[in-house]
Design a protein around this motif. Sequence first.
Motif, PDB file in Angstrom:
ATOM      1  N   ARG A 189      34.481  40.402  46.033  1.00 23.06           N
ATOM      2  CA  ARG A 189      35.356  40.936  44.985  1.00 23.06           C
ATOM      3  C   ARG A 189      35.734  39.926  43.890  1.00 23.06           C
ATOM      4  O   ARG A 189      35.697  40.263  42.705  1.00 23.06           O
ATOM      5  CB  ARG A 189      36.606  41.521  45.642  1.00 23.06           C
ATOM      6  N   PRO A 190      36.115  38.684  44.242  1.00 25.14           N
ATOM      7  CA  PRO A 190      36.512  37.761  43.171  1.00 25.14           C
ATOM      8  C   PRO A 190      35.415  37.530  42.132  1.00 25.14           C
ATOM      9  O   PRO A 190      35.712  37.307  40.958  1.00 25.14           O
ATOM     10  CB  PRO A 190      36.842  36.466  43.922  1.00 25.14           C
ATOM     11  N   VAL A 191      34.154  37.583  42.555  1.00 25.31           N
ATOM     12  CA  VAL A 191      33.036  37.405  41.619  1.00 25.31           C
ATOM     13  C   VAL A 191      33.046  38.537  40.596  1.00 25.31           C
ATOM     14  O   VAL A 191      32.822  38.327  39.394  1.00 25.31           O
ATOM     15  CB  VAL A 191      31.699  37.387  42.404  1.00 25.31           C
ATOM     16  N   VAL A 207      25.624  25.127  57.143  1.00 25.52           N
ATOM     17  CA  VAL A 207      26.793  24.513  56.522  1.00 25.52           C
ATOM     18  C   VAL A 207      26.297  23.566  55.447  1.00 25.52           C
ATOM     19  O   VAL A 207      25.549  22.629  55.744  1.00 25.52           O
ATOM     20  CB  VAL A 207      27.632  23.739  57.566  1.00 25.52           C
ATOM     21  N   GLY A 208      26.654  23.857  54.209  1.00 19.34           N
ATOM     22  CA  GLY A 208      26.210  22.973  53.139  1.00 19.34           C
ATOM     23  C   GLY A 208      26.588  23.529  51.782  1.00 19.34           C
ATOM     24  O   GLY A 208      27.144  24.632  51.678  1.00 19.34           O
ATOM     25  N   ASP A 209      26.275  22.736  50.775  1.00 22.48           N
ATOM     26  CA  ASP A 209      26.566  23.123  49.394  1.00 22.48           C
ATOM     27  C   ASP A 209      25.519  24.140  48.951  1.00 22.48           C
ATOM     28  O   ASP A 209      24.323  23.848  48.951  1.00 22.48           O
ATOM     29  CB  ASP A 209      26.507  21.857  48.521  1.00 22.48           C
ATOM     30  N   THR A 218      43.111  28.638  48.464  1.00 23.62           N
ATOM     31  CA  THR A 218      42.133  29.123  49.455  1.00 23.62           C
ATOM     32  C   THR A 218      41.178  28.018  49.913  1.00 23.62           C
ATOM     33  O   THR A 218      40.576  28.116  50.970  1.00 23.62           O
ATOM     34  CB  THR A 218      41.272  30.291  48.910  1.00 23.62           C
ATOM     35  N   GLU A 219      41.047  26.983  49.107  1.00 20.34           N
ATOM     36  CA  GLU A 219      40.142  25.893  49.488  1.00 20.34           C
ATOM     37  C   GLU A 219      40.824  24.866  50.399  1.00 20.34           C
ATOM     38  O   GLU A 219      40.178  23.937  50.878  1.00 20.34           O
ATOM     39  CB  GLU A 219      39.643  25.162  48.234  1.00 20.34           C
ATOM     40  N   ALA A 220      42.135  25.040  50.607  1.00 22.74           N
ATOM     41  CA  ALA A 220      42.887  24.017  51.335  1.00 22.74           C
ATOM     42  C   ALA A 220      42.412  23.896  52.785  1.00 22.74           C
ATOM     43  O   ALA A 220      42.061  24.885  53.417  1.00 22.74           O
ATOM     44  CB  ALA A 220      44.371  24.354  51.300  1.00 22.74           C
TER      45      ALA A 220
HETATM   46  C1  LIG Z   1      42.984  45.969  49.219  1.00 25.88           C
HETATM   47  C2  LIG Z   1      41.978  44.897  49.070  1.00 25.88           C
HETATM   48  C3  LIG Z   1      40.663  45.252  48.912  1.00 25.88           C
HETATM   49  C4  LIG Z   1      39.691  44.275  48.820  1.00 25.88           C
HETATM   50  N1  LIG Z   1      38.385  44.665  48.703  1.00 25.88           N
HETATM   51  C5  LIG Z   1      37.425  43.736  48.739  1.00 25.88           C
HETATM   52  C6  LIG Z   1      36.038  44.117  48.700  1.00 25.88           C
HETATM   53  O1  LIG Z   1      35.681  45.298  48.609  1.00 25.88           O
HETATM   54  N2  LIG Z   1      35.120  43.120  48.755  1.00 25.88           N
HETATM   55  C7  LIG Z   1      35.453  41.796  48.859  1.00 25.88           C
HETATM   56  O2  LIG Z   1      34.554  40.950  48.922  1.00 25.88           O
HETATM   57  N3  LIG Z   1      36.740  41.421  48.871  1.00 25.88           N
HETATM   58  C8  LIG Z   1      37.731  42.347  48.808  1.00 25.88           C
HETATM   59  N4  LIG Z   1      39.041  41.938  48.803  1.00 25.88           N
HETATM   60  C9  LIG Z   1      39.352  40.495  48.678  1.00 25.88           C
HETATM   61  C10 LIG Z   1      39.243  39.735  49.969  1.00 25.88           C
HETATM   62  O3  LIG Z   1      40.473  39.801  50.642  1.00 25.88           O
HETATM   63  C11 LIG Z   1      38.918  38.250  49.709  1.00 25.88           C
HETATM   64  O4  LIG Z   1      39.876  37.715  48.837  1.00 25.88           O
HETATM   65  C12 LIG Z   1      37.533  38.051  49.107  1.00 25.88           C
HETATM   66  O5  LIG Z   1      36.557  38.730  49.865  1.00 25.88           O
HETATM   67  C13 LIG Z   1      37.200  36.580  49.050  1.00 25.88           C
HETATM   68  O6  LIG Z   1      35.996  36.399  48.347  1.00 25.88           O
HETATM   69  P1  LIG Z   1      35.126  35.064  48.543  1.00 25.88           P
HETATM   70  O7  LIG Z   1      34.759  34.933  49.966  1.00 25.88           O
HETATM   71  O8  LIG Z   1      34.027  35.101  47.554  1.00 25.88           O
HETATM   72  O9  LIG Z   1      36.133  33.933  48.080  1.00 25.88           O
HETATM   73  P2  LIG Z   1      36.924  32.850  48.923  1.00 25.88           P
HETATM   74  O10 LIG Z   1      37.660  33.458  50.033  1.00 25.88           O
HETATM   75  O11 LIG Z   1      37.647  32.025  47.938  1.00 25.88           O
HETATM   76  O12 LIG Z   1      35.771  31.997  49.603  1.00 25.88           O
HETATM   77  C14 LIG Z   1      34.911  31.164  48.911  1.00 25.88           C
HETATM   78  C15 LIG Z   1      34.043  30.485  49.951  1.00 25.88           C
HETATM   79  O13 LIG Z   1      33.063  29.691  49.307  1.00 25.88           O
HETATM   80  C16 LIG Z   1      32.907  28.493  50.006  1.00 25.88           C
HETATM   81  N5  LIG Z   1      32.390  27.504  49.056  1.00 25.88           N
HETATM   82  C17 LIG Z   1      33.030  26.937  48.001  1.00 25.88           C
HETATM   83  N6  LIG Z   1      32.200  26.113  47.330  1.00 25.88           N
HETATM   84  C18 LIG Z   1      31.006  26.158  47.971  1.00 25.88           C
HETATM   85  C19 LIG Z   1      29.750  25.518  47.763  1.00 25.88           C
HETATM   86  N7  LIG Z   1      29.538  24.679  46.744  1.00 25.88           N
HETATM   87  N8  LIG Z   1      28.748  25.786  48.627  1.00 25.88           N
HETATM   88  C20 LIG Z   1      28.932  26.649  49.670  1.00 25.88           C
HETATM   89  N9  LIG Z   1      30.105  27.278  49.914  1.00 25.88           N
HETATM   90  C21 LIG Z   1      31.128  27.041  49.061  1.00 25.88           C
HETATM   91  C22 LIG Z   1      34.271  28.159  50.534  1.00 25.88           C
HETATM   92  O14 LIG Z   1      34.180  27.326  51.685  1.00 25.88           O
HETATM   93  C23 LIG Z   1      34.822  29.550  50.878  1.00 25.88           C
HETATM   94  O15 LIG Z   1      34.550  29.897  52.217  1.00 25.88           O
HETATM   95  C24 LIG Z   1      40.045  42.913  48.871  1.00 25.88           C
HETATM   96  C25 LIG Z   1      41.375  42.550  49.013  1.00 25.88           C
HETATM   97  C26 LIG Z   1      42.344  43.529  49.099  1.00 25.88           C
HETATM   98  C27 LIG Z   1      43.766  43.128  49.253  1.00 25.88           C
END
Ligand SMILES: Cc1cc2nc3c(=O)[nH]c(=O)nc-3n(C[C@H](O)[C@H](O)[C@H](O)COP(=O)(O)OP(=O)(O)OC[C@H]3O[C@@H](n4cnc5c(N)ncnc54)[C@H](O)[C@@H]3O)c2cc1C
Lengths: 328, 264
Positions: A241-243, A308-310, B13-15
């Motif tokens: 979702r954040p993307v 596990v990696g970048d 979230t990165e903490a």
């Molecule tokens: C009602 C509701 C509905 C939602 N619906 C959805 C939905 O449909 N879909 C959805 O996805 N989310 C949804 N969310 C949001 C969800 O709760 C999370 O916030 C979201 O999935 C987090 O996205 P993320 O994993 O991309 O980001 P983050 O949680 O920020 O994770 C980023 C990850 O990237 C890793 N990372 C960072 N840099 C690197 C690098 N260089 N190389 C490798 N790894 C790296 C980090 O270690 C971390 O694990 C919803 C939330 C709510 C409240």
Amino acid sequence: MSKKIWIVLQQRDGKIHKMAWEAVRAGQILAAEVGGTAEAVLLGSGLEEAASEVGQCSLAAVHVADDANLAEYTPGRFVRTLEAAINAAQPAYVLFPHTYQTVDFLGRLAQSLDAALVPEVVAFETVDGSVEWQRPILGGKMFAKVRAKGSGPVLVSLQSGAYSADEVEKGSAPIESLNLDYADMAADREILGVEEAAGGEVDLSQAPVIVSVGRGLGDEEKMPIMQDLADALGAELGASRPVIDSGWLPRDRQIGSSGQTVTPKLYVAAGISGAIQHLVGMKGSQVIVAINKDASAPIFNVADYGIVGDLHEVVPAVTAALKEASGD
Amino acid sequence: MRIAVCIKQVPDTEARLRLSGDGTWIDEEDLSFVINESDTYALEEALQIAERTDGEVVVFSLGPERVREALRKALALGAVRAVHLQDPAFLGGDGLTVGRALAGAIAAEGFDLVLTGSQSDDVGFGSIGSIIAGELGWPHAWLVMGVVLDEANHKVKVAREMEGGMNEISNLDLPAVLEVQAGLNKPRYASLKGIMQAKKKEISEPGPGDLGLAPEGLGESGAKIEVISVAFPETGKGAQMIEGDAETAAKTLVEKLQKEARIL
Ligand SMILES: Cc1cc2nc3c(=O)[nH]c(=O)nc-3n(C[C@H](O)[C@H](O)[C@H](O)COP(=O)(O)OP(=O)(O)OC[C@H]3O[C@@H](n4cnc5c(N)ncnc54)[C@H](O)[C@@H]3O)c2cc1C
């Protein structure tokens, strides 16, 4: 007196929500653990068939609030109905499926009843007569165990997949009507209709391979490394979702509870932490590969293979290895 | 329009997370904190509405001393004033006590609209806005993905997200509480000028007495639930981890997908 456990089921047009069946199962288990009785509650209009379907479960009763005023969900009427019914019957625990509809009104119901509120439960156990509820915190990176204190009902919503709808015990339950004065209850929301959020074209549910990208990509400019991997695998691009919220990809690429649900043969998640709202949209995939720099990211708990990696190094390396393997 | 925005400060979230000494929360020392993600969208929406309606935004937060930094940031983005509920009587509670305290502070001033985020990224109850609405006796909507004001008729049209990519469209009477979902708009960045101005803006710190709230209903004493413990999930039942540098791991992965999983 034996404790009453209520399970408030969600339905639309008489069809019971899948997560509501899961809540029924949780209610049956809880009833056995605390030595109580499980009873279902249905709210809506024209519920005869739905009620008789629920009546075929092992439950002590099915309470039905069937009224034209409840045909559409509105928090005002649902809260007033449940408030009156709960105050009259005094159940010890009231379970709900953790759907968006439940979350919309559950805080309000807890406020009006001054009741303990425990949302998004994934497990529970009874310890010395008190129930300990487990729920995810910090995006699923950790879990908290909580318990209610004081007296009064405990309102609990159950996260998707925590209990199995297939394991609901069959039986037969009497159907009882909740006689309340529904006309007096204000709707507090005028429903105008339902529309598609994304208006998108992409249907990911049929894609055999999906390469999914998360916030860990860090920068929209880096998207080509993900596209290259998708091309090498003949895959569609998906995202957390954040993307989408940041505008890096259009909303019809979102996977998760508020996006699409997918079950490809292969799902590659790069830079996705594995929050429950993402997992519910992809955990049915046949093979899951996770690439994340944090070894403790929850995505690794559902993945089959993990690196596990970048991702900025690993993703291009996987693309190269695929090309090499296919003899390009 | 006068708009109240409730924000929460949460761990980045990165903490890197570590357990606190008593095992009921995480160790907050050396942790970096940010404004909760969906709250940043709530604040942005409020600022945009205030700009269009010649109104103002007041930002509220409940939490310890560190929360001041989040409030300063909101002030730098354009809120005119901040209210910080940091009296010890407010702290250590649950969703009900937090909502009660915020509603008390909001009611003490009078607003046309309250915006909150839909859910906190740390504890994630998703209920504070609807609890505030219940306390104030106002309508509310959770997961708001569209807001159209109709000031003349004292209404607001909202799109509420449903599962699977659908929105429910409805009208609410004003005043109302909207719990904003991430993605509603494009949150702005603070300007240098905003940051300078924020230093002069007021952050008030009312206690329960100033808001006419009984301390028994607040914080730990008013809470209906308590945390027994927090823990990391079990590891080891998950993925087969592939070791080595990027190139080696990538090669191994492709081999395994071909020969072991047989899906390539
Ligand atoms: C009602 C509701 C509905 C939602 N619906 C959805 C939905 O449909 N879909 C959805 O996805 N989310 C949804 N969310 C949001 C969800 O709760 C999370 O916030 C979201 O999935 C987090 O996205 P993320 O994993 O991309 O980001 P983050 O949680 O920020 O994770 C980023 C990850 O990237 C890793 N990372 C960072 N840099 C690197 C690098 N260089 N190389 C490798 N790894 C790296 C980090 O270690 C971390 O694990 C919803 C939330 C709510 C409240």
